[in-house]
Scaffold this active site. Structure first.
Site, mmCIF file in Angstrom:
data_model
loop_
_atom_site.group_PDB
_atom_site.id
_atom_site.type_symbol
_atom_site.label_atom_id
_atom_site.label_comp_id
_atom_site.label_asym_id
_atom_site.label_seq_id
_atom_site.Cartn_x
_atom_site.Cartn_y
_atom_site.Cartn_z
ATOM 1 N N SER A 153 0.837 -1.210 0.000
ATOM 2 C CA SER A 153 0.000 0.000 0.000
ATOM 3 C C SER A 153 0.858 1.242 0.000
ATOM 4 O O SER A 153 0.387 2.321 -0.355
ATOM 5 C CB SER A 153 -0.851 0.068 1.263
ATOM 6 N N HIS A 212 -2.149 -3.322 -6.540
ATOM 7 C CA HIS A 212 -2.709 -2.878 -5.262
ATOM 8 C C HIS A 212 -4.211 -3.117 -5.243
ATOM 9 O O HIS A 212 -4.987 -2.360 -5.829
ATOM 10 C CB HIS A 212 -2.380 -1.394 -5.029
ATOM 11 N N GLU A 258 -5.136 -0.875 -8.404
ATOM 12 C CA GLU A 258 -4.127 0.056 -8.903
ATOM 13 C C GLU A 258 -2.952 -0.773 -9.437
ATOM 14 O O GLU A 258 -2.345 -1.540 -8.688
ATOM 15 C CB GLU A 258 -3.669 1.007 -7.788
ATOM 16 N N ASN A 276 -4.846 6.612 -2.020
ATOM 17 C CA ASN A 276 -4.389 7.029 -0.693
ATOM 18 C C ASN A 276 -3.715 8.401 -0.706
ATOM 19 O O ASN A 276 -3.487 8.987 0.339
ATOM 20 C CB ASN A 276 -3.450 5.982 -0.091
HETATM 21 N N1 LIG Z 1 -5.409 -4.704 4.866
HETATM 22 C C1 LIG Z 1 -5.649 -3.853 3.897
HETATM 23 O O1 LIG Z 1 -6.663 -3.148 3.906
HETATM 24 C C2 LIG Z 1 -4.694 -3.724 2.755
HETATM 25 C C3 LIG Z 1 -5.155 -3.137 1.555
HETATM 26 C C4 LIG Z 1 -4.282 -3.079 0.462
HETATM 27 C C5 LIG Z 1 -2.993 -3.538 0.585
HETATM 28 N N2 LIG Z 1 -2.550 -4.095 1.772
HETATM 29 C C6 LIG Z 1 -1.168 -4.599 1.813
HETATM 30 O O2 LIG Z 1 -1.220 -6.016 1.660
HETATM 31 C C7 LIG Z 1 -0.149 -6.624 2.379
HETATM 32 C C8 LIG Z 1 -0.697 -7.650 3.354
HETATM 33 O O3 LIG Z 1 -1.633 -7.014 4.197
HETATM 34 P P1 LIG Z 1 -2.695 -7.852 5.078
HETATM 35 O O4 LIG Z 1 -3.635 -6.854 5.630
HETATM 36 O O5 LIG Z 1 -3.196 -8.992 4.310
HETATM 37 O O6 LIG Z 1 -1.743 -8.370 6.250
HETATM 38 P P2 LIG Z 1 -1.939 -9.629 7.218
HETATM 39 O O7 LIG Z 1 -1.126 -9.336 8.407
HETATM 40 O O8 LIG Z 1 -3.388 -9.969 7.347
HETATM 41 O O9 LIG Z 1 -1.254 -10.828 6.393
HETATM 42 C C9 LIG Z 1 0.098 -10.902 6.116
HETATM 43 C C10 LIG Z 1 0.483 -12.380 6.062
HETATM 44 O O10 LIG Z 1 1.817 -12.497 5.531
HETATM 45 C C11 LIG Z 1 2.482 -13.544 6.234
HETATM 46 N N3 LIG Z 1 3.910 -13.331 6.046
HETATM 47 C C12 LIG Z 1 4.706 -12.400 6.624
HETATM 48 N N4 LIG Z 1 5.972 -12.498 6.139
HETATM 49 C C13 LIG Z 1 5.961 -13.516 5.235
HETATM 50 C C14 LIG Z 1 6.956 -14.102 4.394
HETATM 51 N N5 LIG Z 1 8.212 -13.650 4.373
HETATM 52 N N6 LIG Z 1 6.578 -15.124 3.579
HETATM 53 C C15 LIG Z 1 5.308 -15.589 3.577
HETATM 54 N N7 LIG Z 1 4.329 -15.064 4.349
HETATM 55 C C16 LIG Z 1 4.663 -14.048 5.171
HETATM 56 C C17 LIG Z 1 1.979 -13.432 7.656
HETATM 57 O O11 LIG Z 1 2.148 -14.641 8.360
HETATM 58 C C18 LIG Z 1 0.507 -13.058 7.440
HETATM 59 O O12 LIG Z 1 -0.319 -14.206 7.416
HETATM 60 C C19 LIG Z 1 0.632 -5.481 3.023
HETATM 61 O O13 LIG Z 1 1.699 -5.111 2.175
HETATM 62 C C20 LIG Z 1 -0.409 -4.372 3.094
HETATM 63 O O14 LIG Z 1 0.172 -3.096 3.103
HETATM 64 C C21 LIG Z 1 -3.384 -4.194 2.846
#
Ligand SMILES: NC(=O)c1ccc[n+]([C@@H]2O[C@H](COP(=O)([O-])OP(=O)(O)OC[C@H]3O[C@@H](n4cnc5c(N)ncnc54)[C@H](O)[C@@H]3O)[C@@H](O)[C@H]2O)c1
Length: 396
Positions: free
Chosen positions: A126, A147, A159, A197
């Site tokens: 993000s 994204h 995106e 954003n």
């Molecule tokens: N939550 C949102 O609203 C949102 C929206 C758009 C983008 N994002 C982006 O998406 C990404 C994930 O966000 P999320 O909310 O799903 O997070 P989350 O914490 O729910 O999930 C992340 C997962 O990645 C795993 N993980 C961490 N390091 C790892 C590795 N090296 N190899 C494999 N797995 C690994 C963790 O165990 C976890 O299950 C981030 O970059 C975040 O910025 C989030």
């Protein structure tokens, strides 16, 4: 470039990180007919994600949106995998691990070693710079941002983010692929906050500033923006998003723009977060909530509202917010970071705005917006309200 042809319908996809986003993205890709391998660093997470996907598909089936055969076929396309080393050869890998540059770079290095040089490597980041994630990798042209918005199966916008080394062919192919998934892609540069954003910052910031200055109470400010067609007012919306989450996004954009005053977080929001008043989830944010989750003291002051709307821009919540949204949008287009149509598509689909800010600016008139910003800049000097040079031209 080979990557362009490998990104075809039905090609194998891997998703790394099976949290909220990764699970949703895996569901989207599998629903679109791709075999999907899903992996997470923590054991048990993938199994939980698959159970969540099945639940989500069952709800779609119950609503008659998919058949039970489609449900079964979609679930069968998803393969839980124990480690990155066990991922199959993939046309596309989408990374959705935790938001940390070092973690993502280490992961992309490993993926580059194990996958073919033609595999497109996409990050769902993000806020991180796509170019920085690609740095030092072989074939950095195949590294892009995809994204998705939360929750990915529901939100149509994606995106497609162009890092400084991303190949235009890969960007185009990825946008095409995402379209076959029933999503609407918009292309933008890897600029702080991408489109949504970034452009949305003043929607929250202006209301917070007006609240701090005592222009009106929160309920009246929110009612003003709702009267302009926004689904929710900015203050109630930050309570829903979480003040901590909203502050983190704003602070990240501010830091990445070299602390441009346009994005400076407000003392009000910092204090809310420091006090643990995070919004609905903590029972108190800008508003206080009763145990059922209904906001207290949320009655707008209708007389004050009528006084403010159409009055001087400094205290007209709608004109002031729109002027800043238009400014942000035309600036992004002016810098060549996104096209005007893509900005409007992103803001209507990503944040539910009733109208895109570029189209809105054309309606209001760019000269009017420039005058409003000049008045705001005189009232509140310091650079936040400096009008984009694009407002005086015909560019946007
Ligand atoms: N939550 C949102 O609203 C949102 C929206 C758009 C983008 N994002 C982006 O998406 C990404 C994930 O966000 P999320 O909310 O799903 O997070 P989350 O914490 O729910 O999930 C992340 C997962 O990645 C795993 N993980 C961490 N390091 C790892 C590795 N090296 N190899 C494999 N797995 C690994 C963790 O165990 C976890 O299950 C981030 O970059 C975040 O910025 C989030």
């Amino acid at each position: 470039m080979g990557a362009m042809t490998t990104l075809s319908e039905g090609a194998p996809v891997s998703v790394v990180g099976a949290g909220a986003m990764g699970a949703g993205i895996a569901q989207v890709a599998a629903s679109a007919g791709h075999p999907v391998a899903l992996v997470d660093a923590v054991s048990g997470v993938v199994e939980k994600a698959v159970a969540g996907i099945i639940g989500s598909l069952q709800r779609q089936e119950a609503k008659g949106r998919i058949s039970s055969a489609q449900l079964e076929a979609t679930v069968e396309r998803i393969t839980p995998v124990d480690a990155i080393s066990q991922l199959p050869a993939s046309a596309l890998v989408i990374e959705a691990v935790r938001e940390d540059l070092d973690t993502k770079r280490a992961l992309f290095n490993e993926l580059a070693e194990r996958q073919s040089r033609e595999t497109v490597l996409a990050t769902n980041t993000s806020s991180l710079d796509v170019g920085a994630i690609a740095e030092g990798l072989p074939e950095p042209g195949r590294v892009i941002g995809l994204h998705f918005f939360n929750p990915p199966p529901v939100m149509r916008l994606v995106e497609v983010v162009r890092g400084r080394s991303s190949s235009p062919e890969v960007i185009e192919a990825a946008a095409g692929l995402v379209r076959t998934w029933g999503k609407t892609p918009v292309v933008c540069a890897s600029t702080p906050g991408f489109i949504v954003n970034r452009v949305a910052r003043p929607f929250y910031g202006e209301a917070q500033r007006m609240l701090m200055d005592g222009v009106a109470d929160a309920a009246t400010l929110d009612a003003a923006l709702r009267s302009a067609g926004f689904r929710m007012g900015p203050l109630e919306l930050t309570d829903l998003i979480g003040q901590d989450v909203n502050l983190a996004v704003g602070t990240s954009v501010w830091e990445q723009t070299g602390r441009d005053p346009r994005y400076a977080p407000t003392a009000m929001q910092q204090e809310l977060v420091a006090a643990g008043h995070l919004g609905r989830k903590s029972g108190q944010g800008v508003y206080r909530y009763d145990p059922s989750g209904a906001p207290l003291d949320a009655e707008p002051d209708q007389a004050r509202l009528a006084e403010l709307l159409g009055g001087p821009v400094e205290t007209d919540p709608v004109a002031r917010t729109l002027a800043m949204l238009v400014n942000e949008a035309v600036d992004l287009v002016h810098r060549g970071e996104a096209g005007a149509d893509d900005v409007d598509t992103a803001m209507t689909l990503g944040t539910n705005y009733p109208k895109g800010p570029i189209a809105w600016g054309r309606e209001i008139g760019y000269a009017v917006v420039a005058d409003q910003l000049a008045a705001l800049d005189r009232a509140f000097p310091g650079g936040r309200y400096r009008p984009s040079s694009a407002l005086s031209g015909e560019e946007a």
